[in-house]
Design an enzyme around this catalytic site. Structure first.
Site, PDB file in Angstrom:
ATOM      1  N   HIS A 122      -9.671   1.551  -1.127  1.00 28.31           N
ATOM      2  CA  HIS A 122      -8.194   1.400  -0.753  1.00 28.31           C
ATOM      3  C   HIS A 122      -7.648   0.796  -2.073  1.00 28.31           C
ATOM      4  CE1 HIS A 122      -4.239   0.776   0.497  1.00 28.31           C
ATOM      5  NE2 HIS A 122      -4.428   0.393   1.619  1.00 28.31           N
ATOM      6  N   GLU A 161      -2.418   5.314  13.552  1.00 27.63           N
ATOM      7  CA  GLU A 161      -2.194   6.607  12.874  1.00 27.63           C
ATOM      8  C   GLU A 161      -2.531   7.792  13.751  1.00 27.63           C
ATOM      9  OE1 GLU A 161      -2.681   8.605   8.368  1.00 27.63           O
ATOM     10  OE2 GLU A 161      -4.035   6.803   8.790  1.00 27.63           O
ATOM     11  N   HIS A 192      -3.990   7.852   5.836  1.00 27.94           N
ATOM     12  CA  HIS A 192      -3.755   6.694   5.326  1.00 27.94           C
ATOM     13  C   HIS A 192      -5.087   5.927   5.493  1.00 27.94           C
ATOM     14  CE1 HIS A 192      -2.366   2.961   3.439  1.00 27.94           C
ATOM     15  NE2 HIS A 192      -2.646   2.252   4.478  1.00 27.94           N
ATOM     16  N   PHE A 229       1.878  -3.076   4.511  1.00 25.32           N
ATOM     17  CA  PHE A 229       2.309  -4.252   5.322  1.00 25.32           C
ATOM     18  C   PHE A 229       3.759  -4.461   5.605  1.00 25.32           C
ATOM     19  CE2 PHE A 229      -1.339  -7.356   3.784  1.00 25.32           C
ATOM     20  CZ  PHE A 229      -2.385  -6.704   4.675  1.00 25.32           C
ATOM     21  N   LYS A 255     -10.816   7.277   1.603  1.00 25.35           N
ATOM     22  CA  LYS A 255     -10.941   5.929   1.077  1.00 25.35           C
ATOM     23  C   LYS A 255     -12.461   5.489   0.843  1.00 25.35           C
ATOM     24  CE  LYS A 255      -6.218   3.998   1.978  1.00 25.35           C
ATOM     25  NZ  LYS A 255      -5.402   5.236   2.118  1.00 25.35           N
ATOM     26  N   CYS A 276       0.644  -1.093   0.096  1.00 28.25           N
ATOM     27  CA  CYS A 276       0.055  -0.122   0.119  1.00 28.25           C
ATOM     28  C   CYS A 276       0.924   1.536  -0.016  1.00 28.25           C
ATOM     29  CB  CYS A 276      -0.913   0.065   1.176  1.00 28.25           C
ATOM     30  SG  CYS A 276      -1.956  -1.508   1.379  1.00 28.25           S
TER      31      CYS A 276
END
Length: 396
Positions: free
Chosen positions: A322, A298, A287, A382, A317, A162
């Site tokens: 996403h 976050e 994000h 990830f 998003k 991502c």
């Protein structure tokens, strides 16, 4: 404040295609209202329909003959986006030697979707079917666009899940500042495919409805697709890429550090490289995936970096989905349009916020009533692959 290690670079041209549409006007309209852009779709996951951020407009019908060996929806999406700015970038690039024209793109799917039905046949016993691995190789995206444009500089693809699309900005800025390229085409392209949908479904990370970043009832992500491209060079432009901040917390293969240590490091490094104080950031694109762990960490990271300054922020998003390897790129495009227009900010979703996360300044009114010069965009992947980008209308 430390000195900048990398000089700012100009964004000469850009384009962004996603569930928001194919024009800047559509993008602004969708991000300043609450009606969803996502579509409820069947056929991607067995016996289950899901909300996805699908690009609804037509794609290029046919790739050039020389690229048919890597033909895929992913490549057609990339070329559809590229053709919208192709004339401008080729005219701009003609003053430079072709060996100084580079391409760095991000993706996580490549052409996997096009091989999925073929692989299904193969594993059902039809071993004579032709499975072309070339179209799903990660590196083929940048090489195909290089071949299409006739450029001869460096060309490679970044695939760090991502954070892929955002990391191309860091790579492009470094190539220019290191004197290895005069112009770099950066960005990200990812398309919907069964592999990613079923993978996140097996992780129990897909939302049962429209995702609600930082929401009280958030239960996972919606997956989307996007293609966003940017032409970078040393010359000043209306919007500049000021800095990038990267970190690798390597806390867990899929979960972020629970205290947001890597995320906070990325944001602080971007601020330091840009020579900015946190209070100078006029908008932060989170994000904001809408998974319980990601949003919680976050918010902790934002609190650490911005302390008492309530930076206006939102996740987009819930409108794009996403977009995985293209998420950082399409969100960067959103940020650059905010800076160019100076009249709006992307709305956060209008659901109930998590009581433990509701102390931040989520954008509830789209109207921008004062000028902003700097925006930040976060992408976390990830394995703890984190990056924050800062764009600005001027270099400090």
């Amino acid at each position: 404040m430390m000195m900048r290690q990398n000089s700012a670079v100009g964004i000469q041209f850009s384009v962004g295609l996603s569930a928001l549409g194919s024009t800047v006007e559509q993008l602004q309209q969708q991000l300043t209202q609450h009606e969803t852009c996502l579509t409820f779709t069947s056929g991607l996951i067995p016996e289950k329909s899901v909300w996805v951020g699908a690009f609804q407009a037509d794609l290029l019908e046919q790739v050039p003959k020389s690229l048919q060996y890597v033909d895929s929806r992913n490549l057609r999406f990339a070329l559809t986006a590229l053709q919208k700015i192709e004339q401008e970038i080729q005219y701009y690039a003609q003053r430079f030697d072709r060996s100084r024209l580079a391409i760095v793109l991000g993706t996580s799917t490549s052409g996997i979707a096009d091989n999925e039905p073929v692989l299904a046949e193969y594993f059902s016993g039809h071993i004579d079917v032709d499975v072309s691995q070339h179209k799903q190789e990660m590196g083929c995206l940048a090489k195909a666009l290089q071949q299409y444009l006739g450029w001869e500089g460096l060309a490679y693809t970044i695939s760090t899940a991502c954070s892929s699309g955002a990391k191309t900005f860091a790579a492009g800025q470094r190539l220019i500042n290191a004197g290895l390229a005069d112009v770099v085409l950066v960005g990200g392209v990812d398309t919907l495919c069964k592999l990613t949908l079923n993978g996140f479904n097996s992780l129990e990370s897909l939302s049962n409805g429209i995702c609600r970043p930082c929401g009280q009832q958030r239960d996972g992500i919606n997956i989307g697709e996007a293609a966003a491209l940017f032409l970078l060079s040393k010359e000043n432009a209306e919007v500049m890429l000021l800095s990038t901040g990267e970190s690798m917390d390597a806390w867990h293969i899929s979960a972020p550090h629970p205290e947001g240590q890597g995320a906070a490091q990325a944001m602080q490094r971007a601020l330091t490289q840009a020579g900015l104080n946190p209070s100078e950031i006029g908008y932060l694109n989170m994000h904001g995936t809408a998974t319980p762990q990601n949003d919680a960490m976050e918010v902790k990271a934002v609190r650490q970096v911005f302390t008492d300054y309530h930076v206006p922020l939102s996740s987009t998003k819930h409108q794009t989905g996403h977009c995985l390897g293209a998420a950082g790129a399409i969100e960067a495009f959103i940020c650059t349009q905010v800076l160019k227009d100076q009249s709006w900010l992307p709305l956060h979703h209008h659901g109930v916020c998590d009581v433990e996360l509701d102390d931040l300044h989520y954008v509830e009114d789209a109207q921008l009533d004062q000028r902003i010069d700097y925006v930040m965009s976060n992408s976390f992947a990830f394995g703890g692959s984190n990056i924050s980008l800062i764009f600005g209308t001027k270099v400090k």
